[in-house]
Design an enzyme around this catalytic site. Structure first.
Site, mmCIF file in Angstrom:
data_model
loop_
_atom_site.group_PDB
_atom_site.id
_atom_site.type_symbol
_atom_site.label_atom_id
_atom_site.label_comp_id
_atom_site.label_asym_id
_atom_site.label_seq_id
_atom_site.Cartn_x
_atom_site.Cartn_y
_atom_site.Cartn_z
ATOM 1 C CB SER A 150 -0.921 0.027 1.215
ATOM 2 O OG SER A 150 -1.680 1.223 1.190
ATOM 3 C CE LYS A 203 -3.016 -2.400 -0.339
ATOM 4 N NZ LYS A 203 -3.769 -2.195 -1.499
ATOM 5 C CG HIS A 230 -4.928 -1.041 3.711
ATOM 6 N ND1 HIS A 230 -5.167 -0.453 2.479
ATOM 7 C CD2 HIS A 230 -4.152 -0.156 4.387
ATOM 8 C CE1 HIS A 230 -4.577 0.722 2.420
ATOM 9 N NE2 HIS A 230 -3.942 0.926 3.571
ATOM 10 C CG ASN A 231 -7.207 -1.620 -0.719
ATOM 11 O OD1 ASN A 231 -6.228 -1.366 -0.021
ATOM 12 N ND2 ASN A 231 -7.137 -1.649 -2.033
ATOM 13 C CD GLU A 243 -7.541 2.908 -0.123
ATOM 14 O OE1 GLU A 243 -6.459 2.402 0.253
ATOM 15 O OE2 GLU A 243 -7.875 2.944 -1.328
HETATM 16 C C1 6PG Z 1 -3.167 1.415 -1.650
HETATM 17 C C2 6PG Z 1 -4.412 1.590 -2.466
HETATM 18 C C3 6PG Z 1 -4.219 0.952 -3.810
HETATM 19 C C4 6PG Z 1 -5.217 1.405 -4.844
HETATM 20 C C5 6PG Z 1 -6.614 0.996 -4.536
HETATM 21 C C6 6PG Z 1 -7.636 1.894 -5.144
HETATM 22 O O1 6PG Z 1 -3.289 0.838 -0.591
HETATM 23 O O2 6PG Z 1 -2.119 1.864 -2.077
HETATM 24 O O3 6PG Z 1 -5.474 1.002 -1.817
HETATM 25 O O4 6PG Z 1 -4.198 -0.419 -3.634
HETATM 26 O O5 6PG Z 1 -5.110 2.770 -5.025
HETATM 27 O O6 6PG Z 1 -6.765 -0.292 -5.047
HETATM 28 O O7 6PG Z 1 -8.817 1.213 -5.087
HETATM 29 P P1 6PG Z 1 -10.083 1.586 -5.909
HETATM 30 O O8 6PG Z 1 -9.655 1.823 -7.329
HETATM 31 O O9 6PG Z 1 -10.927 0.375 -5.757
HETATM 32 O O10 6PG Z 1 -10.620 2.816 -5.274
#
Ligand code: 6PG
Length: 477
Positions: free
Chosen positions: A128, A183, A186-187, A190
């Site tokens: 990430s 991960k 985590h997303n 996010e």
């Molecule tokens: C990270 C982000 C990365 C990516 C996402 C965006 O941790 O660096 O999460 O993995 O930017 O996958 O996700 P979406 O395109 O689904 O918003």
């Protein structure tokens, strides 16, 4: 062979990761399907360290010290299997293949098992921090065997972000798909963080009547306190940005339809399978989905709502403070849900994940990095087997202090017709958990009535059914 590590797939993430290894003194073999990209990486950044460019997969593998360590940085999906197979065929016992994309953890489990049978360590690694993180220090979540981490861990830790206390934001998460699972969550978190911030923004805009520039200032202030985080920081940057072509706030010229690549959706799908209520994360995914349904939204323009009432200046400032409380309380709940999902995944797949360590490696480098994560680490260090983050006294106390404002903000949103699905869902989760009695008792009664699905009693052991169609006596079944 001289290279300690190889990177194949040299799009921005891959080439930044390769440069990060090189900048840390590692000799890095680099390879890309089209060799022009490999040459251009070495031409442009060759000075940063020692790169060993390879035109073919064979040449690439031959340039690596044993056990060979190869990071695959291709777009997650179908192409991954082909790339894995191409390299696996050239590897030997004990070599390590690392998938640094956002792969689904079930794919990672499948791949790990197949490669293990061939003597190859397969390490699905969450990475990430986006492009910037890949270059200057990402947060890394490697899964796979313990043995693979012995050889790979020090390399990854050397390029990972460092938290404020100097600890590398990288740890061995657990076997097979554990890294990609973490991960994924985590997303999901996010997505929830971003949605909660979005709801706070919309309330400040519609109810407080603030301009994007004013809201940027509010976020900057919040960023000096307990909400201090990367996402709050970049929110202020995005909100204060002015579109060059029109002179309007940038946020007003961007189409309001959020896209997604899938990791947030997976978090919710898997949570449903594991039976974990991640309502705040789910609402964040649904909110993106609703935004994208321009057809539905166009067909709904005639629907009425309350007349909005914009607050006066003093009231608006007080309201902004309340929104900060609401955002913080909802954030605690969203993280609670995400950590519950990690605990449940760990249990289901026997990963033995250390939740405190997960929070610790999210303190730097990743998209959800935040001061707040230190607190989560301490909470799990004090009570490693806490059933929920809300069992931690200090978080509970903070919510207790925030909750009047949290409720009042959501009440205002409802009264004024501003959609705040993630605020509301996280509050409902909190109220559900603390409720003495839930209407689930009634649900059980209904199920027993229409389908003889039986129920348990509060006062006696056993499984019961009421003869609803007859004389309504209770029978033990
Ligand atoms: C990270 C982000 C990365 C990516 C996402 C965006 O941790 O660096 O999460 O993995 O930017 O996958 O996700 P979406 O395109 O689904 O918003």
């Amino acid at each position: 062979p001289t290279a300690q590590i190889g990177v194949t797939g040299l799009a921005v993430m891959g080439s930044n990761l390769a440069r990060n290894f090189a900048r840390h003194g590692h000799t890095v073999a680099v390879h890309n399907r089209t060799a022009a990209r490999t040459r251009s990486l070495v031409d442009t950044y060759g000075e940063e360290g020692t790169f060993v460019p390879a035109e073919s997969a064979e040449e690439f593998v031959a340039s690596l010290e044993k056990p060979r360590r190869i990071v695959i940085m291709v777009k997650a999906g179908e192409a991954t299997d082909a790339v894995i197979e191409e390299f696996a065929a050239l590897l030997e016992d004990g070599d390590v293949l690392i998938d640094g994309g956002n792969a689904h953890f079930q794919d990672t489990r499948r791949r790990e098992k197949a490669l293990r049978e061939r003597g190859i360590h397969f390490v699905g690694t969450g990475i990430s921090g986006g492009e910037e993180g890949a270059l200057n220090g990402p947060s890394m979540m490697p899964g796979g065997s313990v043995e693979s981490y012995t050889s790979l861990g020090p390399l990854l830790e050397s390029i990972a972000a460092k938290a404020d206390d100097g600890a590398p934001c990288c740890t061995h998460i657990g076997p097979d798909g554990a890294g990609h699972f973490v991960k994924m969550v985590h997303n999901g978190i996010e997505y929830a963080d971003m949605q909660l911030i979005g709801e706070a923004y919309q309330l400040l805009r519609d109810v407080a009547g603030y301009s994007p520039a004013q809201i940027a200032d509010v976020f900057r202030t919040w960023n000096t306190g307990r909400l201090d985080s990367y996402l709050i920081e970049i929110t202020a940057e995005v909100l204060s940005h002015v579109d060059e072509a029109t002179g309007k706030p940038f946020v007003d010229v961007v189409l309001d339809q959020a896209e997604q690549k899938g990791t947030g959706r997976w978090t919710v799908q898997i949570a449903l399978d594991l039976g974990v209520p991640v309502s705040g994360i789910a609402e964040a995914v649904f909110a993106r989905s609703v935004s994208g349904h321009s057809d539905l939204r166009d067909a709904s323009r005639h629907l009425t709502g309350p007349t909005p009432r914009t607050l006066g200046t003093n009231e608006a400032a007080a309201f902004a403070d309340q929104v900060e409380q609401a955002l913080y309380a909802s954030k605690i709940v969203a993280y609670t849900q995400g950590f519950h999902e990690i605990a449940a995944g760990s249990e289901q797949y026997d990963w033995n994940i250390d939740l405190g360590k997960v929070a610790a490696i999210w303190r730097g480098g990743c998209i959800i990095r935040a001061a707040f994560l230190d607190r989560i680490t301490s909470a799990y260090e004090a009570q490693p087997h806490m059933p929920s983050l809300l069992a931690d006294k200090s978080f509970a106390q903070e919510i207790a202090a925030a909750q009047d404002d949290w409720r009042s903000v959501i009440a205002t949103a409802v009264t004024q017709g501003v959609p705040t699905p993630a605020f509301a869902a996280t509050l409902a989760y909190y109220d559900s958990l603390r409720a003495e009695r839930l209407p689930a008792a009634l649900t059980q009664g209904q199920r027993d009535y229409f389908g003889a699905h039986t129920y348990h009693r509060t006062d006696r052991e056993g499984t019961f059914h009421t003869l609803w169609g007859g004389d309504r006596t209770e029978v033990e079944s």
